[in-house]
Design a protein around this motif. Structure first.
Motif, PDB file in Angstrom:
ATOM      1  N   GLY A  91       0.811  -1.214   0.000  1.00  0.00           N
ATOM      2  CA  GLY A  91       0.000   0.000   0.000  1.00  0.00           C
ATOM      3  C   GLY A  91       0.842   1.261   0.000  1.00  0.00           C
ATOM      4  O   GLY A  91       1.988   1.285  -0.443  1.00  0.00           O
ATOM      5  N   SER A  92       0.262   2.340   0.520  1.00  0.00           N
ATOM      6  CA  SER A  92       0.877   3.666   0.425  1.00  0.00           C
ATOM      7  C   SER A  92       2.219   3.745   1.124  1.00  0.00           C
ATOM      8  O   SER A  92       3.068   4.562   0.764  1.00  0.00           O
ATOM      9  CB  SER A  92      -0.084   4.718   1.008  1.00  0.00           C
ATOM     10  N   ARG A  93       2.468   2.898   2.142  1.00  0.00           N
ATOM     11  CA  ARG A  93       3.731   2.969   2.861  1.00  0.00           C
ATOM     12  C   ARG A  93       4.928   2.616   1.982  1.00  0.00           C
ATOM     13  O   ARG A  93       6.059   2.966   2.297  1.00  0.00           O
ATOM     14  CB  ARG A  93       3.691   2.016   4.060  1.00  0.00           C
ATOM     15  N   ALA A  94       4.688   1.898   0.900  1.00  0.00           N
ATOM     16  CA  ALA A  94       5.794   1.457   0.052  1.00  0.00           C
ATOM     17  C   ALA A  94       6.270   2.531  -0.911  1.00  0.00           C
ATOM     18  O   ALA A  94       7.315   2.365  -1.537  1.00  0.00           O
ATOM     19  CB  ALA A  94       5.360   0.215  -0.735  1.00  0.00           C
ATOM     20  N   PHE A  95       5.510   3.618  -1.044  1.00  0.00           N
ATOM     21  CA  PHE A  95       5.812   4.607  -2.078  1.00  0.00           C
ATOM     22  C   PHE A  95       6.164   5.950  -1.445  1.00  0.00           C
ATOM     23  O   PHE A  95       5.584   6.351  -0.438  1.00  0.00           O
ATOM     24  CB  PHE A  95       4.622   4.765  -3.029  1.00  0.00           C
ATOM     25  N   LYS A  96       7.087   6.642  -2.078  1.00  0.00           N
ATOM     26  CA  LYS A  96       7.472   7.975  -1.601  1.00  0.00           C
ATOM     27  C   LYS A  96       6.451   9.027  -2.039  1.00  0.00           C
ATOM     28  O   LYS A  96       6.219  10.005  -1.352  1.00  0.00           O
ATOM     29  CB  LYS A  96       8.865   8.331  -2.140  1.00  0.00           C
ATOM     30  N   ILE A  97       5.839   8.839  -3.220  1.00  0.00           N
ATOM     31  CA  ILE A  97       4.879   9.810  -3.732  1.00  0.00           C
ATOM     32  C   ILE A  97       3.482   9.397  -3.257  1.00  0.00           C
ATOM     33  O   ILE A  97       3.039   8.285  -3.543  1.00  0.00           O
ATOM     34  CB  ILE A  97       4.904   9.850  -5.276  1.00  0.00           C
ATOM     35  N   PRO A  98       2.762  10.250  -2.528  1.00  0.00           N
ATOM     36  CA  PRO A  98       1.390   9.908  -2.109  1.00  0.00           C
ATOM     37  C   PRO A  98       0.512   9.602  -3.324  1.00  0.00           C
ATOM     38  O   PRO A  98       0.680  10.197  -4.395  1.00  0.00           O
ATOM     39  CB  PRO A  98       0.924  11.171  -1.375  1.00  0.00           C
ATOM     40  N   LEU A  99      -0.438   8.699  -3.145  1.00  0.00           N
ATOM     41  CA  LEU A  99      -1.256   8.237  -4.265  1.00  0.00           C
ATOM     42  C   LEU A  99      -2.004   9.377  -4.933  1.00  0.00           C
ATOM     43  O   LEU A  99      -2.055   9.456  -6.159  1.00  0.00           O
ATOM     44  CB  LEU A  99      -2.244   7.161  -3.774  1.00  0.00           C
ATOM     45  N   SER A 100      -2.567  10.279  -4.137  1.00  0.00           N
ATOM     46  CA  SER A 100      -3.338  11.381  -4.737  1.00  0.00           C
ATOM     47  C   SER A 100      -2.455  12.249  -5.623  1.00  0.00           C
ATOM     48  O   SER A 100      -2.866  12.683  -6.711  1.00  0.00           O
ATOM     49  CB  SER A 100      -3.986  12.221  -3.638  1.00  0.00           C
ATOM     50  N   ILE A 101      -1.214  12.491  -5.165  1.00  0.00           N
ATOM     51  CA  ILE A 101      -0.284  13.300  -5.968  1.00  0.00           C
ATOM     52  C   ILE A 101       0.111  12.545  -7.223  1.00  0.00           C
ATOM     53  O   ILE A 101       0.178  13.105  -8.319  1.00  0.00           O
ATOM     54  CB  ILE A 101       0.967  13.654  -5.131  1.00  0.00           C
ATOM     55  N   ARG A 102       0.341  11.272  -7.084  1.00  0.00           N
ATOM     56  CA  ARG A 102       0.750  10.459  -8.228  1.00  0.00           C
ATOM     57  C   ARG A 102      -0.343  10.465  -9.307  1.00  0.00           C
ATOM     58  O   ARG A 102      -0.051  10.607 -10.512  1.00  0.00           O
ATOM     59  CB  ARG A 102       1.024   9.031  -7.755  1.00  0.00           C
ATOM     60  N   GLN A 103      -1.595  10.331  -8.896  1.00  0.00           N
ATOM     61  CA  GLN A 103      -2.702  10.328  -9.859  1.00  0.00           C
ATOM     62  C   GLN A 103      -2.824  11.670 -10.563  1.00  0.00           C
ATOM     63  O   GLN A 103      -3.097  11.734 -11.766  1.00  0.00           O
ATOM     64  CB  GLN A 103      -4.002   9.951  -9.151  1.00  0.00           C
ATOM     65  N   ARG A 104      -2.612  12.749  -9.818  1.00  0.00           N
ATOM     66  CA  ARG A 104      -2.715  14.084 -10.439  1.00  0.00           C
ATOM     67  C   ARG A 104      -1.586  14.310 -11.437  1.00  0.00           C
ATOM     68  O   ARG A 104      -1.789  14.928 -12.492  1.00  0.00           O
ATOM     69  CB  ARG A 104      -2.699  15.153  -9.356  1.00  0.00           C
ATOM     70  N   ILE A 105      -0.371  13.814 -11.117  1.00  0.00           N
ATOM     71  CA  ILE A 105       0.737  13.948 -12.068  1.00  0.00           C
ATOM     72  C   ILE A 105       0.421  13.164 -13.345  1.00  0.00           C
ATOM     73  O   ILE A 105       0.601  13.662 -14.465  1.00  0.00           O
ATOM     74  CB  ILE A 105       2.050  13.444 -11.439  1.00  0.00           C
ATOM     75  N   SER A 106      -0.075  11.940 -13.185  1.00  0.00           N
ATOM     76  CA  SER A 106      -0.378  11.118 -14.360  1.00  0.00           C
ATOM     77  C   SER A 106      -1.458  11.754 -15.218  1.00  0.00           C
ATOM     78  O   SER A 106      -1.355  11.800 -16.455  1.00  0.00           O
ATOM     79  CB  SER A 106      -0.819   9.714 -13.917  1.00  0.00           C
ATOM     80  N   THR A 107      -2.519  12.254 -14.570  1.00  0.00           N
ATOM     81  CA  THR A 107      -3.610  12.888 -15.313  1.00  0.00           C
ATOM     82  C   THR A 107      -3.110  14.089 -16.106  1.00  0.00           C
ATOM     83  O   THR A 107      -3.507  14.328 -17.252  1.00  0.00           O
ATOM     84  CB  THR A 107      -4.723  13.332 -14.349  1.00  0.00           C
ATOM     85  N   THR A 108      -2.196  14.863 -15.501  1.00  0.00           N
ATOM     86  CA  THR A 108      -1.693  16.079 -16.139  1.00  0.00           C
ATOM     87  C   THR A 108      -0.791  15.773 -17.327  1.00  0.00           C
ATOM     88  O   THR A 108      -0.902  16.395 -18.383  1.00  0.00           O
ATOM     89  CB  THR A 108      -0.913  16.922 -15.106  1.00  0.00           C
ATOM     90  N   PHE A 109       0.106  14.787 -17.171  1.00  0.00           N
ATOM     91  CA  PHE A 109       1.135  14.605 -18.183  1.00  0.00           C
ATOM     92  C   PHE A 109       0.803  13.550 -19.236  1.00  0.00           C
ATOM     93  O   PHE A 109       1.475  13.503 -20.272  1.00  0.00           O
ATOM     94  CB  PHE A 109       2.465  14.231 -17.507  1.00  0.00           C
ATOM     95  N   ASP A 110      -0.187  12.704 -19.000  1.00  0.00           N
ATOM     96  CA  ASP A 110      -0.488  11.686 -20.001  1.00  0.00           C
ATOM     97  C   ASP A 110      -1.049  12.289 -21.277  1.00  0.00           C
ATOM     98  O   ASP A 110      -0.930  11.709 -22.359  1.00  0.00           O
ATOM     99  CB  ASP A 110      -1.484  10.652 -19.437  1.00  0.00           C
ATOM    100  N   THR A 111      -1.657  13.449 -21.173  1.00  0.00           N
ATOM    101  CA  THR A 111      -2.220  14.121 -22.343  1.00  0.00           C
ATOM    102  C   THR A 111      -1.431  15.396 -22.605  1.00  0.00           C
ATOM    103  O   THR A 111      -1.274  16.237 -21.716  1.00  0.00           O
ATOM    104  CB  THR A 111      -3.701  14.485 -22.112  1.00  0.00           C
TER     105      THR A 111
END
Length: 835
Positions: free
Chosen positions: A731-751
């Motif tokens: 889960g979230s403990r394994a990642f340095k980037i919080p999930l909400s931030i990660r999703q926002r980065i992906s949404t912004t840069f995928d398009t």
């Protein structure tokens, strides 16, 4: 009858040789070489008559050149015989061989200097260079030919050993082995022989007259014999004193006894006081020790530097685990650590990483600043979180340590060091939230991204390190393993996004001297290429760093990094270490074991576990050495052993590993041992140097300075955390980037947007912009890029670099018109090749 047959001959340099054949009576003689007749034009013949018998004697000669011998490639040496005809019939001579003479430059074994006691035996080994004809050996002493007339000196012809059965002082000197044949003469390295004499006491003198202190003395001298050439001094005292109470003594015996009694009482009181002070200081130092270590290391997880204090005695290079620690000196080693529970992600939310992300207005932020404001935040770490084996009394860490506060008794001396999990395997159950899997202390880890596993689905995943049967990959030996072979599974694993595997390797990648490939195991010892790390591929992604390689994979299996050297400058890193332990069978003995292993955490972990089981302790900080593909061997020698205090097992001072042993050494750790013996129990310190060098290359020095009289067995000080039980985070403990931030980065840069700020620019700013076609084939390129970044940056502090990259992107205004795409069918076809 043949009078003269051709004889064996040697071609020296480029001079041709003549073969002669003579027969009587003979009408004709011809030479036959290597089964073929020599042309008549190449024969030179002459004829004369034997005056005694009247027979005609015919002699024939031919020339044989160096080129002819070199061009001949038969099952045996170049040979010739002659055939003679007469009225009596035909006759053949013996075969004469022709060989090219040579003498190599380097001796196969040089004589080694030695020190022997008077009347001891001197044995000097000499193995001359390879040569044709075989070289003859002579010995020089002080540059003069050594005479063997004396029956005390003999040479063993079979192996060219020089043996002096009973050494005399006159046998001291510099000995040189000289090898020679018809081509050249070679000199070995000079060996210095020292014949020493241990001192012996002479007779005691008469007792002196009784003094006014009621004492008398007698003395003796160390002259029977006197120590010479570094021999040991006499043991014992030169002057002896005893009380005398005869008529010559004028003092009262009672008064003398009283003085002695009071002196003894006073000395006893002083000793007790000093002991109390020492114990108090010791307990105080014990309770305060190590808090700084916890404060600094509890904030970060994964792979990090860990600073620990080591004790020193006189020499700063000593690691003596049984002595009390000197808190003024520390060393820092980098080693994989066990997992710790991550800092609450709410802390990160308070210091927003992206604000607000769609507009790309970015503020840099550091994890350390967020924690500083909450100095009282409790990190609930696992009991096995911190490294083991720091010193015999510091093996455990308290649970729930409060950051920023000093505590008491943070280290427990009774934690078991028995491994609880297999050293080379880790298993965990992962679901939709993903997580991280680590094989401790090996440099091997696996990152399962969020969303890689479908919702309401879990997989029990594993990864393990395999011991390969062969140390080379290809049949011709041109490729070698540069990393352990790592398997992850289960085989039927179904993933929506690729996982990121991190594998440590030992290649020196600073220069382009290697072709490095990722390979997958098929069956038996057969491997197939997945991709070359420097090529473009849509089936796999490799990010090669100086010591690690991060690989994006979608298919389970066994993988390894292999390398093919492009030239002799290609090198791989070796880690060098020296361990020591007393000999169980000899109270005066001490053994030094020197290891030369691939510079990967896994290879060194093998050494560490083995040494801990046999009670060995690390005597010097491990060092790195570059071993090149130039076919030269590796030499290990011991130097500067105190000759008056220690002796070393004869003929072991210099040991050697062949090139092939070192170059393909991923199977078993290369080890050589030096067995030493001290002359006296009073010699408690050992100081020496271990020199390790590849022939013609630079040397590395391991400095040894240690106490050899340990009350407790030493332990390996920092790298054997095999009792770590936390091998996974989910889960979230394994990642340095919080999930909400990660999703926002992906949404912004995928398009791509109007300013060209798309995932390609994100990859460029994160320095992973090679082989972009791979990301273009992914459903969410930005998510895969962030997965790779997470694998590449396991430390929390690395979030700063991500924040800086996003801040740079926010300042970019020029469009980036690059388009990369590929079809799902193309990607599937690539995977079909691997399946």
């Amino acid at each position: 009858d043949n009078d003269k047959e051709p004889v064996d001959a040697y071609i020296v340099k480029s001079n041709p040789i003549k073969l002669r054949c003579q027969a009587r009576p003979a009408l004709q003689i011809f030479f036959k070489c290597n089964g073929e007749w020599v042309h008549q034009s190449q024969h030179m013949s002459q004829e004369h008559t034997d005056l005694t018998t009247g027979f005609k004697i015919r002699e024939v000669m031919i020339n044989v050149s160096r080129q002819q011998v070199e061009d001949f490639h038969g099952p045996e040496d170049y040979w010739c015989l002659c055939v003679a005809w007469s009225h009596l019939g035909t006759s053949k001579s013996r075969k004469a061989t022709v060989r090219i003479a040579y003498l190599r430059k380097n001796f196969e074994q040089d004589p080694q200097g030695t020190e022997v006691p008077l009347n001891g035996m001197i044995v000097l080994h000499c193995r001359p260079p390879e040569g044709v004809p075989v070289a003859e050996v002579d010995w020089l002493k002080n540059e003069e030919n050594l005479s063997f007339d004396d029956g005390n000196i003999m040479e063993k012809k079979g192996d060219h050993n020089l043996i002096i059965s009973e050494a005399r002082l006159s046998d001291s000197g510099n000995y040189t082995c000289v090898a020679s044949n018809i081509v050249a003469k070679r000199r070995s390295a000079t060996a210095t022989v020292i014949v020493y004499v241990d001192g012996g006491w002479g007779e005691w003198s008469e007792w002196s007259a009784c003094s006014s202190d009621c004492e008398r003395q007698r003395s003796r001298e160390c002259t029977a014999p006197e120590p010479k050439h570094g021999g040991r001094l006499c043991d014992g005292v030169a002057v002896a004193t005893e009380n005398c109470t005869g008529g010559l003594c004028t003092q009262s015996v009672e008064n003398s006894s009283d003085v002695a009694l009071y002196s003894g009482l006073a000395a006893g009181v002083v000793t007790v006081v000093l002991l109390i002070v020492a114990v108090t200081l010791y307990r105080r130092s014990q309770s305060e020790y190590g808090v700084d270590v916890i404060d600094s290391s509890a904030l970060t997880g994964g792979f990090q530097s860990f600073s620990f204090k080591t004790s020193r005695q006189a020499n700063p290079l000593l690691i003596n685990s049984s002595m009390q620690p000197d808190l003024t000196v520390s060393r820092t080693y980098t080693s994989p650590m066990c997992f710790q529970d991550s800092i609450d992600k709410e802390l990160m939310a308070e210091r927003s990483l992206l604000d607000p992300l769609p507009d790309l207005k970015v503020k840099a932020f550091t994890v350390s600043s967020g924690v500083t404001e909450r100095a009282e935040y409790h990190v609930m770490s696992h009991p096995q979180t911190f490294p083991r084996g720091l010193a015999p009394d510091y093996r455990g860490v308290a649970v729930g340590t409060t950051l920023g506060r000093r505590g008491k008794n943070l280290f427990s001396p009774h934690v078991s060091l028995t491994p609880r999990l297999p050293l080379h395997r880790a298993t965990a159950v992962f679901g939709h939230a993903g997580g991280r899997l680590v094989v401790p202390n090996t440099g091997i880890s696996l990152l399962v991204p969020h969303g890689g596993i479908a919702e309401d689905t879990t997989w029990e995943m594993y990864m393990s390190i395999n011991q390969e049967d062969s140390s080379t990959v290809s049949d011709d030996g041109s490729e070698i393993f540069l990393s352990p072979a790592v398997t992850y599974g289960p085989p039927g694993l179904d993933l929506s996004y690729p996982i990121a595997m991190t594998i440590a390797h030992c290649a020196e990648v600073a220069a382009d001297n290697w072709t490095i490939r990722l390979k997958r195991h098929i069956q038996d010892n057969k491997w197939e290429e997945v991709m070359s790390v420097n090529e473009e591929s849509t089936s796999c992604y490799c990010l090669l760093e100086a010591q690690k390689c991060h690989v994006l994979l979608e298919h389970p299996g066994r993988y390894a990094l292999v390398g093919e050297p492009l030239n002799q400058e290609a090198g791989k890193r070796l880690r060098l270490a020296v361990f020591g332990s007393p000999d169980a069978s000899n109270s005066l003995g001490f053994t030094l074991r020197v290891y030369c292993v691939d510079d990967t955490p896994h290879a060194f972990q093998e050494v560490a576990v083995g040494e801990r089981s046999r009670g060995g302790r690390l005597l010097e900080e491990p060092k790195m050495m570059l071993f090149k593909a130039n076919t030269f061997s590796l030499q290990v020698s011991i130097q500067d052993v105190p000759q008056l205090l220690w002796s070393i097992k004869p003929f072991t001072t210099c040991q050697e590993f062949s090139f092939s042993q070192v170059w393909a050494s991923n199977q078993h750790p290369l080890q050589c041992a030096f067995t030493l013996e001290r002359y006296s129990h009073s010699s408690s310190q050992l100081s020496c140097k271990i020199s390790i060098r590849q022939v013609t290359g630079k040397e590395q020095i391991l400095q040894v300075y240690t106490s050899v009289v340990e009350n407790e067995k030493g332990v390996v000080p920092f790298f054997t955390q095999s009792d770590c039980t936390i091998t996974s985070q989910t889960g979230s403990r394994a990642f340095k980037i919080p999930l909400s931030i990660r999703q926002r980065i992906s949404t912004t840069f995928d398009t791509a947007n109007a300013n060209g700020k798309d995932w390609q620019l994100l990859a460029q700013k994160l320095h992973i912009d090679r082989n972009l076609c791979y990301f273009a084939c992914q459903e969410s390129p930005s998510s895969v890029i962030l997965t790779l970044w997470e694998a590449q940056h396991p430390d929390s502090g690395d979030l700063d670099s991500l924040a800086s990259a996003l801040e740079e992107i926010s300042k970019v205004h020029s469009p980036k018109a690059v388009s990369l795409s590929c079809s799902k069918e193309e990607r599937d076809s690539e995977f079909t090749k691997l399946a």
